[in-house]
Design a protein around this motif. Structure first.
Motif, PDB file in Angstrom:
ATOM      1  N   ARG A 116      52.147  40.025  51.735  1.00 36.48           N
ATOM      2  CA  ARG A 116      50.970  40.704  51.208  1.00 36.48           C
ATOM      3  C   ARG A 116      51.179  41.031  49.739  1.00 36.48           C
ATOM      4  O   ARG A 116      52.174  41.628  49.346  1.00 36.48           O
ATOM      5  CB  ARG A 116      50.696  41.984  52.006  1.00 36.48           C
ATOM      6  N   SER A 117      50.228  40.609  48.909  1.00 34.69           N
ATOM      7  CA  SER A 117      50.369  40.748  47.467  1.00 34.69           C
ATOM      8  C   SER A 117      49.140  41.398  46.862  1.00 34.69           C
ATOM      9  O   SER A 117      48.072  41.478  47.491  1.00 34.69           O
ATOM     10  CB  SER A 117      50.575  39.364  46.823  1.00 34.69           C
ATOM     11  N   ARG A 118      49.294  41.841  45.618  1.00 30.94           N
ATOM     12  CA  ARG A 118      48.177  42.363  44.827  1.00 30.94           C
ATOM     13  C   ARG A 118      47.899  41.328  43.743  1.00 30.94           C
ATOM     14  O   ARG A 118      48.758  41.064  42.898  1.00 30.94           O
ATOM     15  CB  ARG A 118      48.560  43.716  44.222  1.00 30.94           C
ATOM     16  N   ILE A 119      46.697  40.744  43.773  1.00 33.56           N
ATOM     17  CA  ILE A 119      46.398  39.610  42.901  1.00 33.56           C
ATOM     18  C   ILE A 119      45.111  39.887  42.129  1.00 33.56           C
ATOM     19  O   ILE A 119      44.073  40.202  42.714  1.00 33.56           O
ATOM     20  CB  ILE A 119      46.261  38.311  43.725  1.00 33.56           C
ATOM     21  N   ALA A 120      45.191  39.768  40.808  1.00 35.54           N
ATOM     22  CA  ALA A 120      44.017  39.955  39.954  1.00 35.54           C
ATOM     23  C   ALA A 120      43.368  38.607  39.698  1.00 35.54           C
ATOM     24  O   ALA A 120      44.058  37.611  39.432  1.00 35.54           O
ATOM     25  CB  ALA A 120      44.422  40.599  38.632  1.00 35.54           C
ATOM     26  N   VAL A 121      42.036  38.574  39.782  1.00 38.67           N
ATOM     27  CA  VAL A 121      41.300  37.318  39.598  1.00 38.67           C
ATOM     28  C   VAL A 121      40.200  37.516  38.563  1.00 38.67           C
ATOM     29  O   VAL A 121      39.326  38.374  38.726  1.00 38.67           O
ATOM     30  CB  VAL A 121      40.679  36.821  40.924  1.00 38.67           C
ATOM     31  N   ALA A 122      40.230  36.718  37.508  1.00 38.85           N
ATOM     32  CA  ALA A 122      39.136  36.657  36.536  1.00 38.85           C
ATOM     33  C   ALA A 122      38.282  35.445  36.900  1.00 38.85           C
ATOM     34  O   ALA A 122      38.814  34.369  37.183  1.00 38.85           O
ATOM     35  CB  ALA A 122      39.681  36.512  35.120  1.00 38.85           C
ATOM     36  N   GLY A 123      36.971  35.630  36.898  1.00 43.52           N
ATOM     37  CA  GLY A 123      36.097  34.552  37.347  1.00 43.52           C
ATOM     38  C   GLY A 123      35.907  34.572  38.852  1.00 43.52           C
ATOM     39  O   GLY A 123      35.669  33.536  39.474  1.00 43.52           O
ATOM     40  N   ALA A 124      35.991  35.763  39.441  1.00 45.82           N
ATOM     41  CA  ALA A 124      35.919  35.896  40.901  1.00 45.82           C
ATOM     42  C   ALA A 124      34.549  35.587  41.461  1.00 45.82           C
ATOM     43  O   ALA A 124      34.395  35.383  42.669  1.00 45.82           O
ATOM     44  CB  ALA A 124      36.334  37.315  41.319  1.00 45.82           C
ATOM     45  N   SER A 125      33.514  35.543  40.613  1.00 48.83           N
ATOM     46  CA  SER A 125      32.165  35.257  41.107  1.00 48.83           C
ATOM     47  C   SER A 125      31.812  33.776  41.024  1.00 48.83           C
ATOM     48  O   SER A 125      30.743  33.358  41.455  1.00 48.83           O
ATOM     49  CB  SER A 125      31.129  36.064  40.314  1.00 48.83           C
ATOM     50  N   GLY A 126      32.706  32.959  40.492  1.00 52.43           N
ATOM     51  CA  GLY A 126      32.443  31.535  40.369  1.00 52.43           C
ATOM     52  C   GLY A 126      32.723  30.781  41.661  1.00 52.43           C
ATOM     53  O   GLY A 126      33.143  31.364  42.668  1.00 52.43           O
ATOM     54  N   LEU A 127      32.495  29.475  41.631  1.00 50.26           N
ATOM     55  CA  LEU A 127      32.688  28.635  42.816  1.00 50.26           C
ATOM     56  C   LEU A 127      34.110  28.734  43.351  1.00 50.26           C
ATOM     57  O   LEU A 127      34.331  29.080  44.516  1.00 50.26           O
ATOM     58  CB  LEU A 127      32.353  27.182  42.473  1.00 50.26           C
ATOM     59  N   ILE A 128      35.096  28.436  42.514  1.00 49.30           N
ATOM     60  CA  ILE A 128      36.489  28.445  42.952  1.00 49.30           C
ATOM     61  C   ILE A 128      36.986  29.871  43.119  1.00 49.30           C
ATOM     62  O   ILE A 128      37.651  30.201  44.103  1.00 49.30           O
ATOM     63  CB  ILE A 128      37.375  27.666  41.962  1.00 49.30           C
ATOM     64  N   GLY A 129      36.646  30.750  42.160  1.00 44.72           N
ATOM     65  CA  GLY A 129      37.096  32.135  42.239  1.00 44.72           C
ATOM     66  C   GLY A 129      36.600  32.844  43.479  1.00 44.72           C
ATOM     67  O   GLY A 129      37.350  33.574  44.139  1.00 44.72           O
TER      68      GLY A 129
END
Length: 301
Positions: free
Chosen positions: A3-16
């Motif tokens: 279990r990890s804590r992962i930050a995502v930029a572009g989370a609203s896009g297709l791949i994100g």
């Protein structure tokens, strides 16, 4: 992956969006980078144009995944839109890389996965290329070189940095295929130009799995082509779309028409890129949908 804590930029896009859903389903904590004041738990403010990132929100993250940037194929490449494509990717990457470099070493994420593209290679014709190939010529190759280069501060600060160079993602909604599916379902799909140009594709499922593989493997860094092992010509892909969707593929869009409608971007549609995922396969990654028909069926469900 633990279990990890992962930050995502572009989370609203297709791949994100697909990546966030996959991570959350497996119990990982996802931090979404947003360009407005945070309104919910798990949101962190950033402003890529101003190179601002709330680094306090990144503290404790195991990974940062950057998939932000305007859609390359969403509109004609005017000079203004090319500037937007460049600034969104280069400035966004630089903002995150510099933010991580400025953090205390013990608080830095261990890996920075910065989305990239096979546009790096430019036109390859029938020649196959892998990660050892040099960049091509033109707008997209120069953009990708600058885009990947902007991640240098993170790498120099000791953050493992990976560049998934993504091909054409086979998905029902979003990306190039998101516009192809309605045409083929309506029976008006067909080859583009002479159809002999190679398209290096990847299913959305395998795209997400590859990114997670790159997050998880501490021994992997640098560029990785995220494309299925068997690129096909536009004509072959058109025929596969027809078979899977049970529709005729009699229509064709002549190259001059594409150039008139799309302008400079037509070169990307008519260009040939025969890209192989050499490093990804060598790392032990297994594609669930290595063939185009399986990728199309998965997207069509």
């Amino acid at each position: 992956m633990e279990r990890s804590r992962i930050a995502v930029a572009g989370a609203s896009g297709l791949i994100g969006g697909a990546l966030v859903q996959s991570l959350a389903a497996d119990g990982h904590e996802v931090i979404r980078l947003v360009r407005r004041a945070p309104r919910a738990e798990g949101e962190v403010r950033w402003d890529p144009e101003r190179k601002y990132v709330d680094t306090a929100g990144l503290a404790g993250c195991d990974a940062v995944v950057n998939l932000a940037g305007a859609n390359v194929g969403s509109r004609r490449w005017t000079e203004a839109y090319k500037a937007k494509l460049r600034s969104g990717r280069v400035l966004g990457t630089a903002a995150l890389a510099e933010a991580m470099a400025a953090m205390e070493p013990e608080a830095r994420p261990r890996v920075f996965v910065n989305g990239s593209a096979i546009g790096y290679y430019g036109e390859t014709g029938e020649r196959t290329v892998d990660e050892s190939a040099p960049p091509g010529e033109g707008f997209l190759p120069s953009l990708v070189v600058e885009w990947e280069g902007a991640a240098a501060p993170a790498r120099e600060a000791g953050v493992r940095t990976v560049f998934p160079r993504t091909g054409l993602v086979v998905a029902r909604h979003g990306g190039a295929w998101g516009r192809l599916f309605p045409l083929f379902k309506a029976g008006v799909g067909g080859r583009m130009g002479d159809g002999r140009q190679y398209w290096s594709f990847v299913s959305l499922h395998d795209e997400v799995a590859a990114i997670r593989h790159l997050i998880d493997r501490d021994d992997l860094s640098g560029p990785f082509n995220v494309t299925a092992p068997h690129p096909l010509t536009n004509r072959e892909i058109t025929e596969a779309m027809g078979r899977v969707l049970h529709r005729p593929t009699l229509f064709a869009v002549p190259a001059p028409v594409l150039r008139a409608v799309l302008g400079e971007m037509a070169g990307d549609v008519l260009g040939s890129q025969r890209v192989l995922p050499k490093r990804l396969l060598e790392s032990g990654f297994t594609f669930v949908f290595p063939e185009i028909e399986g990728a199309i069926r998965a997207a069509a469900e």
